[in-house]
Design a protein around this motif. Structure first.
Motif, short mmCIF file in Angstrom:
data_model
loop_
_atom_site.label_atom_id
_atom_site.label_comp_id
_atom_site.label_asym_id
_atom_site.label_seq_id
_atom_site.Cartn_x
_atom_site.Cartn_y
_atom_site.Cartn_z
N ILE A 18 4.88 1.48 11.43
CA ILE A 18 4.53 1.88 10.05
C ILE A 18 5.66 1.93 9.15
CG2 ILE A 18 4.12 4.49 9.14
CD1 ILE A 18 1.68 3.12 10.25
N ILE A 19 6.91 2.26 9.56
CA ILE A 19 7.91 2.12 8.55
C ILE A 19 8.28 0.77 8.00
CG2 ILE A 19 10.46 2.40 8.62
CD1 ILE A 19 10.38 4.62 10.38
N SER A 20 8.13 -0.30 9.10
CA SER A 20 8.05 -1.74 8.41
C SER A 20 7.09 -2.01 7.70
CB SER A 20 8.05 -2.54 9.59
OG SER A 20 6.78 -2.72 10.08
N ILE A 21 5.91 -1.47 7.60
CA ILE A 21 4.85 -1.83 6.71
C ILE A 21 5.01 -0.77 5.50
CG2 ILE A 21 2.28 -1.43 6.09
CD1 ILE A 21 1.91 -2.37 8.87
N LEU A 22 5.46 0.54 5.47
CA LEU A 22 5.78 1.42 4.56
C LEU A 22 6.71 1.15 3.48
CD1 LEU A 22 4.55 4.34 3.64
CD2 LEU A 22 6.45 5.23 4.54
N ILE A 23 7.70 0.09 3.78
CA ILE A 23 8.74 0.08 2.90
C ILE A 23 8.31 -1.02 1.83
CG2 ILE A 23 10.69 -1.36 2.89
CD1 ILE A 23 11.67 -0.22 5.28
N PRO A 24 7.51 -2.25 2.32
CA PRO A 24 7.00 -3.24 1.14
C PRO A 24 5.99 -2.49 0.43
CG PRO A 24 6.33 -4.02 3.49
CD PRO A 24 7.21 -2.63 3.49
N VAL A 25 5.06 -1.36 0.98
CA VAL A 25 3.76 -0.74 0.23
C VAL A 25 4.67 -0.06 -1.05
CG1 VAL A 25 2.16 0.87 0.31
CG2 VAL A 25 2.21 -0.97 1.85
N VAL A 26 5.57 0.66 -0.52
CA VAL A 26 6.27 1.54 -1.53
C VAL A 26 6.92 0.42 -2.63
CG1 VAL A 26 8.16 3.16 -2.09
CG2 VAL A 26 6.57 3.43 -0.29
N VAL A 27 7.67 -0.71 -2.35
CA VAL A 27 8.32 -1.20 -3.34
C VAL A 27 7.21 -2.04 -3.84
CG1 VAL A 27 9.57 -3.46 -3.54
CG2 VAL A 27 10.30 -1.69 -1.74
N THR A 28 6.00 -2.57 -3.56
CA THR A 28 5.14 -3.00 -4.18
C THR A 28 4.41 -2.17 -5.11
OG1 THR A 28 4.45 -4.47 -2.28
CG2 THR A 28 2.85 -4.23 -4.04
N ILE A 29 4.37 -0.81 -4.91
CA ILE A 29 3.76 0.24 -5.79
C ILE A 29 4.55 0.22 -7.24
CG2 ILE A 29 3.40 2.43 -6.30
CD1 ILE A 29 2.01 2.67 -3.37
N LEU A 30 5.98 0.10 -6.69
CA LEU A 30 6.76 0.35 -7.68
C LEU A 30 7.04 -0.76 -8.73
CD1 LEU A 30 10.02 2.05 -5.91
CD2 LEU A 30 8.55 2.88 -7.77
N ILE A 31 6.92 -2.06 -8.17
CA ILE A 31 6.69 -3.24 -8.91
C ILE A 31 5.56 -3.56 -9.96
CG2 ILE A 31 6.26 -5.99 -8.67
CD1 ILE A 31 8.24 -5.85 -6.32
N ILE A 32 4.24 -2.86 -9.21
CA ILE A 32 3.13 -2.99 -10.06
C ILE A 32 3.21 -1.83 -11.32
CG2 ILE A 32 0.75 -2.23 -10.09
CD1 ILE A 32 0.74 -3.33 -7.30
N ASN A 33 3.82 -1.12 -11.00
CA ASN A 33 4.27 0.26 -11.94
C ASN A 33 5.25 -0.20 -13.01
OD1 ASN A 33 4.10 2.54 -13.19
ND2 ASN A 33 5.87 3.05 -12.37
N PHE A 34 5.97 -1.06 -12.51
CA PHE A 34 7.26 -1.81 -13.56
C PHE A 34 6.58 -2.59 -14.51
CE2 PHE A 34 9.92 -5.48 -14.53
CZ PHE A 34 10.88 -4.62 -15.16
N PHE A 35 5.53 -3.58 -13.99
CA PHE A 35 4.65 -4.32 -15.10
C PHE A 35 3.51 -3.65 -15.75
CE2 PHE A 35 6.52 -7.56 -12.04
CZ PHE A 35 7.27 -8.21 -12.82
N SER A 36 3.12 -2.48 -15.15
CA SER A 36 1.93 -2.04 -15.79
C SER A 36 2.28 -0.71 -16.47
CB SER A 36 0.87 -1.76 -14.85
OG SER A 36 1.25 -0.79 -13.77
N ALA A 37 3.23 -0.24 -16.18
CA ALA A 37 3.91 1.18 -16.90
C ALA A 37 2.82 2.19 -16.84
CB ALA A 37 4.28 0.81 -18.12
N PHE A 38 2.18 2.32 -15.89
CA PHE A 38 1.24 3.42 -15.52
C PHE A 38 2.20 4.68 -15.74
CE2 PHE A 38 -1.55 0.66 -13.09
CZ PHE A 38 -2.66 0.66 -14.02
N ILE A 39 3.02 4.71 -15.28
CA ILE A 39 4.19 6.04 -14.89
C ILE A 39 5.38 5.54 -15.73
CG2 ILE A 39 5.17 7.70 -13.79
CD1 ILE A 39 3.05 7.41 -11.45
N LEU A 40 5.86 6.13 -16.54
CA LEU A 40 6.85 5.80 -17.38
C LEU A 40 8.17 6.03 -16.40
CD1 LEU A 40 6.34 6.30 -20.93
CD2 LEU A 40 6.13 4.36 -19.63
#
Length: 102
Positions: A18-40
């Motif tokens: 779970i930890i090995s999957i949770l790390i890329p999921v959180v980073v992917t969410i942050l990357i998507i947020n970086f490009f889309s700016a849902f949350i500033l």
């Protein structure tokens, strides 16, 4: 008594997987947020694009350790996702250089 020991091993496998999957999921969410700016998140600036270089090897190592010890599919998926996400900043910067010519 023997079943309790086996239950403990599967719990460790589950947690490391779970930890090995949770790390890329959180980073992917942050990357998507970086490009889309849902949350500033102005204080993070370009950090989400660079984070996989530092965090994904940790997640891949946790997945590798879990796979070596317990041979679980969850840890194997974690290894693959971490390796793919590790390559994202490199590809992003190379394509940005080709496209913008800087």
């Amino acid at each position: 008594m023997n079943m309790n020991v086996l239950g403990n091993k599967s719990n460790h496998n589950f947690v490391l997987g779970i930890i090995s999957i949770l790390i890329p999921v959180v980073v992917t969410i942050l990357i998507i947020n970086f490009f889309s700016a849902f949350i500033l998140l102005e204080k993070l600036q370009g950090l989400p694009v660079i984070m996989p270089i530092f965090l994904c090897p940790i997640g891949a190592m946790l997945g590798f350790i879990s796979y070596r010890l317990y041979k679980g599919k969850l840890s194997l998926i974690g290894i693959i996702i971490n390796i793919l996400l590790f390559m994202f900043p490199i590809i992003y910067h190379v394509l940005g250089t080709f496209y913008f010519g800087v």
